[in-house]
Write a protein that holds these residues in place. Structure first.
Motif, short mmCIF file in Angstrom:
data_model
loop_
_atom_site.label_atom_id
_atom_site.label_comp_id
_atom_site.label_asym_id
_atom_site.label_seq_id
_atom_site.Cartn_x
_atom_site.Cartn_y
_atom_site.Cartn_z
N GLU A 55 -2.92 -0.96 -8.93
CA GLU A 55 -3.94 -0.45 -8.01
C GLU A 55 -3.47 0.78 -7.23
N LEU A 56 -2.19 1.16 -7.36
CA LEU A 56 -1.67 2.31 -6.61
C LEU A 56 -1.21 3.41 -7.55
N SER A 57 -1.26 4.65 -7.06
CA SER A 57 -0.82 5.80 -7.84
C SER A 57 0.18 6.62 -7.01
N LEU A 58 1.21 7.12 -7.67
CA LEU A 58 2.20 7.92 -6.98
C LEU A 58 1.63 9.26 -6.51
N LEU A 67 16.48 12.32 -1.73
CA LEU A 67 16.40 11.29 -2.78
C LEU A 67 15.00 11.18 -3.40
N GLN A 68 14.08 12.06 -2.95
CA GLN A 68 12.70 12.10 -3.46
C GLN A 68 12.01 10.73 -3.36
N VAL A 69 12.19 10.11 -2.22
CA VAL A 69 11.59 8.79 -1.98
C VAL A 69 10.06 8.86 -2.04
N LYS A 70 9.47 9.88 -1.43
CA LYS A 70 8.01 9.97 -1.37
C LYS A 70 7.40 10.26 -2.73
N GLU A 71 8.15 10.92 -3.60
CA GLU A 71 7.64 11.23 -4.93
C GLU A 71 7.75 10.05 -5.89
N ASN A 72 8.67 9.11 -5.59
CA ASN A 72 8.99 8.06 -6.57
C ASN A 72 8.78 6.64 -6.08
N THR A 73 8.27 6.46 -4.86
CA THR A 73 7.96 5.11 -4.37
C THR A 73 6.58 5.12 -3.72
N HIS A 74 6.08 3.93 -3.47
CA HIS A 74 4.78 3.80 -2.79
C HIS A 74 4.98 3.53 -1.30
N CYS A 75 3.99 3.92 -0.51
CA CYS A 75 4.05 3.78 0.94
C CYS A 75 3.47 2.42 1.36
N LEU A 76 4.25 1.63 2.08
CA LEU A 76 3.79 0.32 2.54
C LEU A 76 2.56 0.45 3.43
N GLN A 102 0.20 2.74 3.59
CA GLN A 102 -1.01 3.04 2.81
C GLN A 102 -1.51 1.79 2.10
N PHE A 103 -0.58 1.00 1.58
CA PHE A 103 -0.96 -0.23 0.88
C PHE A 103 -1.63 -1.22 1.84
N LEU A 104 -1.07 -1.37 3.05
CA LEU A 104 -1.62 -2.33 4.00
C LEU A 104 -3.02 -1.94 4.50
N LEU A 105 -3.33 -0.65 4.42
CA LEU A 105 -4.65 -0.18 4.86
C LEU A 105 -5.73 -0.35 3.81
N ARG A 106 -5.37 -0.73 2.59
CA ARG A 106 -6.38 -1.01 1.57
C ARG A 106 -7.24 -2.18 2.05
N ARG A 107 -8.51 -2.09 1.82
CA ARG A 107 -9.45 -3.05 2.42
C ARG A 107 -9.09 -4.50 2.15
N GLU A 108 -8.74 -4.80 0.89
CA GLU A 108 -8.45 -6.20 0.55
C GLU A 108 -7.16 -6.68 1.21
N GLU A 109 -6.22 -5.77 1.50
CA GLU A 109 -5.00 -6.15 2.18
C GLU A 109 -5.22 -6.25 3.68
N ARG A 110 -5.91 -5.25 4.22
CA ARG A 110 -6.12 -5.16 5.67
C ARG A 110 -6.73 -6.43 6.24
N GLU A 111 -7.63 -7.05 5.49
CA GLU A 111 -8.32 -8.25 5.97
C GLU A 111 -7.37 -9.40 6.25
N LYS A 112 -6.21 -9.39 5.60
CA LYS A 112 -5.24 -10.47 5.81
C LYS A 112 -4.55 -10.36 7.17
N TYR A 113 -4.59 -9.16 7.75
CA TYR A 113 -3.75 -8.89 8.91
C TYR A 113 -4.51 -8.57 10.20
N VAL A 114 -5.83 -8.53 10.15
CA VAL A 114 -6.59 -8.17 11.36
C VAL A 114 -6.70 -9.35 12.32
N ASN A 115 -6.87 -9.03 13.57
CA ASN A 115 -7.05 -10.02 14.63
C ASN A 115 -8.55 -10.21 14.87
N PRO A 116 -9.11 -11.37 14.54
CA PRO A 116 -10.56 -11.56 14.70
C PRO A 116 -11.02 -11.58 16.16
N LEU A 117 -10.07 -11.69 17.10
CA LEU A 117 -10.43 -11.70 18.52
C LEU A 117 -10.51 -10.30 19.12
#
Length: 561
Positions: free
Chosen positions: A123-126, A454-463, A465-480
């Motif tokens: 689901e992610l692209s470099l 070490l070209q980290v940004k070119e060769n790894t994914h950003c945590l 950005q991943f957490l802000l994906r809609r399906e991930e974000r829902e796991k971490y929001v505070n309903p209050l």
């Protein structure tokens, strides 16, 4: 698998291994060692259990002989997330081989050999943007800064400060030549830069490292000009030094020091001692040891908890951040924060002060941006500080749980102000885990310069950005959550600060019961919000008074459970 990894794997698969986990019955299955993971698969056709453990998360490994004449062995793995796993392995040779493989693969030295450089989720692209914000974006979004502050690229090649980003925000009146000279007067080149602008009154929070005044009380006119340009001539600024006055004096003998009243006329220095380094790491070790001892009675446990002094460190962090916030919001003064290097307690205090003052930092996205800005980009040395957690038998080097302390203090804020944070405890637990071992590249390395090399940004994914994906974000929001423009002022009385059971008792029966209760309560909250929503209104929330009343009732229910 490359040859480099295969050399470390002496036995790749072992059958009939028994896995013993907290809160679960023993399981029998196959254990497999790969380049970056330990995989256990239960031998069942239906509903089989599988464990996938990132080897980087192993903090310590213990092995012992079992069975008749040592015919088999047991491996106990203690993880950086405080989990403890036990594997009973038939055959002592296989046991020793597996243990040796885990020890080698969990302590790889090269950053580019770590799993984030191999993690390729579908689901992610470099090619996607790597981070959430930059100094340029921060500056562009704060129009009121433009009259007195500017973007400087004096560090474009990381030649002025190895631990700063390429671009920083500084006073307009100070040119890059002056900045470079001021940098040479600060430890590690970390000259004062802006990290927060308070919109309501125009005051700012800056951060730096200590000035290198030394025993001869050296001065630097460029550094003095830089700090004077940050405030009006009629204003008074505060320097919050995260060392004791005695430590600051002793630092002069080693070439460091503090700002002299004689040269920094419009700045007043206050000392607020925060522990760091080895002291903080040993405090964490004592706390985890206390939480992992099931044999002790309550009095002994409370005594061990107090002796660890962890909650006193939480208290110091929150009270110092509260002092910074009070200077800015209530007294109308700008603040400079520093200690020694400016990469640990300094970032802890500036981050918490922004959480207290800034509503944007309390949103889900804003909090991740805060961490990116104040920890990742600002040069917290994650690679050294998070090399080991609380279980490691290795000799302490540069380990220090400053980031974990930030997450704990944030949890205390969320507990005292249940409506104020858009994110929940679950996000804090995820960040605590990923800071020590992650599939993503966000917490790799110790500076932007190192990530670029070490070209980290070119060769790894950003945590983040991943957490802000809609399906991930829902796991971490505070309903209050209910947004407010007000500052949140935490209580630091001893009775107001509690042990973060969600982290430190995470793998106990108590934590599991609390998780189930909390999940049930969140469901009730969501249902009540839907019920209380007036007909025809797309979006509304409980009133602040009703929300607090309901939260208090729900928290009472949680305590009973």
């Amino acid at each position: 698998m490359t040859m480099e990894f295969s050399e470390h794997i002496k036995t790749a698969n072992v059958d009939d291994v028994v896995l013993k986990l907290p809160l679960r019955p023993a399981l029998k299955g196959t254990l497999c060692v790969t380049a970056h993971h330990l995989v256990f698969s239960e031998r069942k056709e239906e509903g089989s259990y599988q464990l996938l453990l990132l080897l980087r998360s192993v903090d310590a490994i213990e092995k012992r002989m079992t069975g008749l004449s040592g015919s088999s062995g047991t491996i106990v793995i203690k993880c950086k997330d405080l989990r403890i796993l036990q594997f009973d392995i038939p055959g002592m040779e296989e046991c020793l081989n597996v243990a040796s493989s885990i020890e080698a693969l969990s302590s790889l030295e090269s950053v580019t050999e770590l799993y984030p450089f191999f993690h390729r989720p579908r689901e992610l692209s470099l090619s996607e943007p790597w981070g959430l914000s930059s100094p340029q974006q921060q500056y562009a979004q704060t129009e009121r800064l433009w009259d007195r502050w500017r973007l400087s690229k004096v560090n474009r090649n990381f030649s002025v400060c190895m631990s700063y980003p390429r671009t920083v925000i500084v006073p307009c009146a100070i040119d890059d030549i002056t900045l470079a000279k001021a940098a040479s007067f600060r430890q590690g080149g970390r000259f004062p830069v802006l990290c927060y602008y308070h919109r309501s009154n125009g005051m700012v929070i800056m951060r730096s490292s200590q000035p290198m005044t030394g025993a001869n009380r050296k001065r630097c006119r460029e550094d003095e000009l830089l700090l004077q340009a940050a405030i009006d001539e009629s204003e008074m600024g505060y320097i919050i030094d995260t060392r004791s006055a005695q430590q600051a004096q002793q630092a002069r003998m080693a070439g460091g020091g503090f700002e002299s009243k004689a040269f920094y006329h419009h700045w007043r220095r206050l000392h607020r001692h925060l522990e760091r380094g080895k002291v903080l790491q040993e405090s964490l070790i004592k706390l985890v040891e206390a939480c992992g001892d099931p044999s002790q009675n309550m009095d002994r446990w409370l005594s061990k908890l107090e002796n660890s002094k962890w909650l006193s460190h939480v208290h110091s962090a929150l009270s110092t951040a509260g002092l910074v916030a009070e200077c800015v919001e209530r007294d109308g003064h700008s603040v400079l924060v520093h200690g020694f290097e400016g990469t640990d307690t300094t970032l802890l205090v500036t981050s918490l002060a922004q959480l207290i003052l800034d509503p944007a930092s309390r949103t889900f996205r804003g909090f991740l941006q805060l961490l990116e800005r104040e920890w990742v980009q600002a040069g917290h040395p994650f690679r050294q500080r998070c090399a080991h957690s609380a279980h490691s038998h290795a000799r302490l080097r540069q380990e220090c749980p400053a980031f974990l302390l930030l997450l704990d203090a944030t949890w205390q804020l969320g507990r005292q102000f249940p409506l104020a944070l858009e994110f929940s405890e679950v996000l804090l637990l995820r960040l605590a885990q990923d800071a020590y071992a992650s599939d993503y590249g966000t917490f790799l390395c110790s500076s932007e310069q190192e990530r670029c090399a070490l070209q980290v940004k070119e060769n790894t994914h950003c945590l983040f950005q991943f957490l802000l994906r809609r399906e991930e974000r829902e796991k971490y929001v505070n309903p209050l959550y209910e947004a407010t423009d007000l500052a949140i002022w935490p209580s630091v009385h001893p009775q107001s600060l509690q042990l973060w059971t969600g982290l430190f008792l995470r793998w106990t029966e108590y934590a599991q019961t609390m998780d189930e209760a909390r999940e049930e309560i969140w469901t009730i909250v969501k249902e009540r919000k839907e019920t209380d929503r007036p007909k025809g209104c797309a979006h509304t929330t409980l009133s602040r008074h009703d929300s607090f009343t309901n939260v208090e009732n729900l928290m009472d229910e949680l305590t009973v459970l």
